[in-house]
Motif scaffolding. Sequence first.
Motif, PDB file in Angstrom:
ATOM      1  N   UNK A  65       0.825  -1.215   0.000  1.00  0.00           N
ATOM      2  CA  UNK A  65       0.000   0.000   0.000  1.00  0.00           C
ATOM      3  C   UNK A  65       0.859   1.265   0.000  1.00  0.00           C
ATOM      4  N   UNK A  66       1.931   1.251   0.792  1.00  0.00           N
ATOM      5  CA  UNK A  66       2.785   2.431   0.878  1.00  0.00           C
ATOM      6  C   UNK A  66       3.571   2.649  -0.416  1.00  0.00           C
ATOM      7  N   UNK A  67       3.908   1.555  -1.104  1.00  0.00           N
ATOM      8  CA  UNK A  67       4.545   1.686  -2.420  1.00  0.00           C
ATOM      9  C   UNK A  67       3.574   2.334  -3.402  1.00  0.00           C
ATOM     10  N   UNK A  68       2.319   1.926  -3.338  1.00  0.00           N
ATOM     11  CA  UNK A  68       1.284   2.527  -4.189  1.00  0.00           C
ATOM     12  C   UNK A  68       1.142   4.016  -3.870  1.00  0.00           C
ATOM     13  N   UNK A  69       1.139   4.356  -2.579  1.00  0.00           N
ATOM     14  CA  UNK A  69       1.026   5.764  -2.179  1.00  0.00           C
ATOM     15  C   UNK A  69       2.206   6.574  -2.710  1.00  0.00           C
ATOM     16  N   UNK A  70       3.421   6.006  -2.623  1.00  0.00           N
ATOM     17  CA  UNK A  70       4.608   6.717  -3.095  1.00  0.00           C
ATOM     18  C   UNK A  70       4.550   6.943  -4.606  1.00  0.00           C
ATOM     19  N   UNK A  71       4.047   5.953  -5.340  1.00  0.00           N
ATOM     20  CA  UNK A  71       3.960   6.082  -6.798  1.00  0.00           C
ATOM     21  C   UNK A  71       2.904   7.106  -7.184  1.00  0.00           C
ATOM     22  N   UNK A  72       1.762   7.096  -6.511  1.00  0.00           N
ATOM     23  CA  UNK A  72       0.705   8.072  -6.802  1.00  0.00           C
ATOM     24  C   UNK A  72       1.184   9.494  -6.487  1.00  0.00           C
ATOM     25  N   UNK A  73       1.934   9.643  -5.384  1.00  0.00           N
ATOM     26  CA  UNK A  73       2.489  10.954  -5.040  1.00  0.00           C
ATOM     27  C   UNK A  73       3.442  11.432  -6.129  1.00  0.00           C
ATOM     28  N   UNK A  74       4.266  10.529  -6.649  1.00  0.00           N
ATOM     29  CA  UNK A  74       5.167  10.883  -7.742  1.00  0.00           C
ATOM     30  C   UNK A  74       4.378  11.322  -8.970  1.00  0.00           C
ATOM     31  N   UNK A  95       4.777   7.097 -18.669  1.00  0.00           N
ATOM     32  CA  UNK A  95       5.356   8.388 -19.011  1.00  0.00           C
ATOM     33  C   UNK A  95       6.260   8.973 -17.951  1.00  0.00           C
ATOM     34  N   UNK A  96       6.479   8.274 -16.843  1.00  0.00           N
ATOM     35  CA  UNK A  96       7.346   8.770 -15.789  1.00  0.00           C
ATOM     36  C   UNK A  96       8.775   8.282 -16.026  1.00  0.00           C
ATOM     37  N   UNK A  97       9.753   9.041 -15.562  1.00  0.00           N
ATOM     38  CA  UNK A  97      11.152   8.658 -15.724  1.00  0.00           C
ATOM     39  C   UNK A  97      11.473   7.459 -14.834  1.00  0.00           C
ATOM     40  N   UNK A  98      12.191   6.480 -15.394  1.00  0.00           N
ATOM     41  CA  UNK A  98      12.517   5.264 -14.640  1.00  0.00           C
ATOM     42  C   UNK A  98      13.316   5.565 -13.381  1.00  0.00           C
ATOM     43  N   UNK A  99      14.239   6.524 -13.461  1.00  0.00           N
ATOM     44  CA  UNK A  99      15.058   6.798 -12.278  1.00  0.00           C
ATOM     45  C   UNK A  99      14.225   7.373 -11.139  1.00  0.00           C
ATOM     46  N   UNK A 100      13.173   8.140 -11.477  1.00  0.00           N
ATOM     47  CA  UNK A 100      12.288   8.670 -10.444  1.00  0.00           C
ATOM     48  C   UNK A 100      11.420   7.566  -9.844  1.00  0.00           C
ATOM     49  N   UNK A 101      10.946   6.671 -10.690  1.00  0.00           N
ATOM     50  CA  UNK A 101      10.158   5.532 -10.193  1.00  0.00           C
ATOM     51  C   UNK A 101      11.008   4.689  -9.255  1.00  0.00           C
ATOM     52  N   UNK A 102      12.252   4.433  -9.650  1.00  0.00           N
ATOM     53  CA  UNK A 102      13.153   3.637  -8.810  1.00  0.00           C
ATOM     54  C   UNK A 102      13.432   4.351  -7.486  1.00  0.00           C
ATOM     55  N   UNK A 103      13.582   5.650  -7.544  1.00  0.00           N
ATOM     56  CA  UNK A 103      13.880   6.410  -6.320  1.00  0.00           C
ATOM     57  C   UNK A 103      12.768   6.290  -5.286  1.00  0.00           C
ATOM     58  N   UNK A 104      11.514   6.414  -5.729  1.00  0.00           N
ATOM     59  CA  UNK A 104      10.411   6.421  -4.752  1.00  0.00           C
ATOM     60  C   UNK A 104      10.003   5.008  -4.332  1.00  0.00           C
ATOM     61  N   UNK A 105      10.271   4.011  -5.177  1.00  0.00           N
ATOM     62  CA  UNK A 105       9.835   2.652  -4.850  1.00  0.00           C
ATOM     63  C   UNK A 105      10.932   1.789  -4.233  1.00  0.00           C
ATOM     64  N   UNK A 106      12.167   2.252  -4.299  1.00  0.00           N
ATOM     65  CA  UNK A 106      13.289   1.439  -3.790  1.00  0.00           C
ATOM     66  C   UNK A 106      13.112   1.035  -2.325  1.00  0.00           C
ATOM     67  N   UNK A 107      12.610   1.920  -1.451  1.00  0.00           N
ATOM     68  CA  UNK A 107      12.439   1.503  -0.049  1.00  0.00           C
ATOM     69  C   UNK A 107      11.485   0.322   0.132  1.00  0.00           C
ATOM     70  N   UNK A 108      10.610   0.100  -0.833  1.00  0.00           N
ATOM     71  CA  UNK A 108       9.603  -0.957  -0.718  1.00  0.00           C
ATOM     72  C   UNK A 108       9.997  -2.220  -1.480  1.00  0.00           C
ATOM     73  N   UNK A 109      11.184  -2.202  -2.101  1.00  0.00           N
ATOM     74  CA  UNK A 109      11.640  -3.337  -2.895  1.00  0.00           C
ATOM     75  C   UNK A 109      11.758  -4.631  -2.087  1.00  0.00           C
TER      76      UNK A 109
END
Length: 365
Positions: A118-127, A195-209
């Motif tokens: 859920x928190x990964x989803x929240x981080x992605x939606x915020x991005x 349409x989002x940059x991969x490096x930004x997606x990785x940055x916000x989702x890495x803590x939930x990996x």
Amino acid sequence: MGRKQLAPEEGMQKTLSLRISEWLTQYLERSREALEREGQKLTTSDVARQLLINSAGRDMPIGFVVDKEEMLRGILRAQRDDLPLTQHHYAFLADQAHTTYQQTRRDFVRADLLKNNLNAFAAFITLCKQQGHDIPDDRARYYRSNLGTKAQEKTDLPDSINEGNSLVDSLGIPFRTTGEFMSRNLEVALRDEKGLADDEVDRVLRPYLPGLLLLALRSFTYENDRPVDGVENHHEMIDRLKIRASLNHRNEHFSISFADGNGDLSVLITPASSSWMLTCRYERFVDFVELTRLDRGAESDYFRLEHVPHMGGVFFLSAKGAEVNISIRFTQDEMLGMRTLCNVISAEPEYARVFKLLELRYGSV
């Protein structure tokens, strides 16, 4: 010379036989039932054929993977070496996480892994919002519909996600169906919000990996009845799994002993006052421990626990899928003794280390 294009009637004359997994069979059947409700009378084979026709000549959707084991190996290496991951990688993990909740035979799941999803989803939606990526109203409604009744009353999606987290907290030990519904959101978002940059997606989702990987690894284990191979040197892994602490633990009700095996763990559970004993490997032992920590009857992947209040609150434990139907009777005091002993063992650093290594091999749900 270019290839001659097949006429439609030529293509339809070909016959293709495939072996597919149980979850994919269920997906095709659910699709057939949905189309039937719309008035279309189709067989499951018709649905599979139409899906192939619709995807022909198109790029594979984000998150689509043919060799799941190789993809998981690559993600594990990236995690180990701190290499960047793409939205495609995370979409694959989210898809496998949702699949795990569909595959498990448990009727309960881990709250921490569900909240991580859920928190990964929240981080992605915020991005998405920060990058000016507009989420269509119909998808926003869909996301809210998977987060519980109170979440649907909210108009702002982050508020709905908070309500979803509150629902998980209130449940304590969430139901499998709760995990299945809520984990749909991350899967759909990573697949459809492009349409989002991969490096930004990785940055916000890495803590939930780490949590997403545990769910994805469990999906692979369910499908293949083995963990992912080739992650590290096999002999080194076996050496790390050797138990160097005391091998026996007991209280007034039970004794539990461990022995390291060829990349696994052997467990022997013996009661103090009965003649039965239970032997199992790591996966079944963890399944047994998590089941017996509940205060109610429940289903797990390998066992069934029945609570009988009118018989003095006793519990009956039986193995699922066993050829012979045998149940083990636990009094309330024995069940408490088992929980206490398992908690003591889990808190010991030597065992906690080995359990963690095995969890990273087999995954969890």
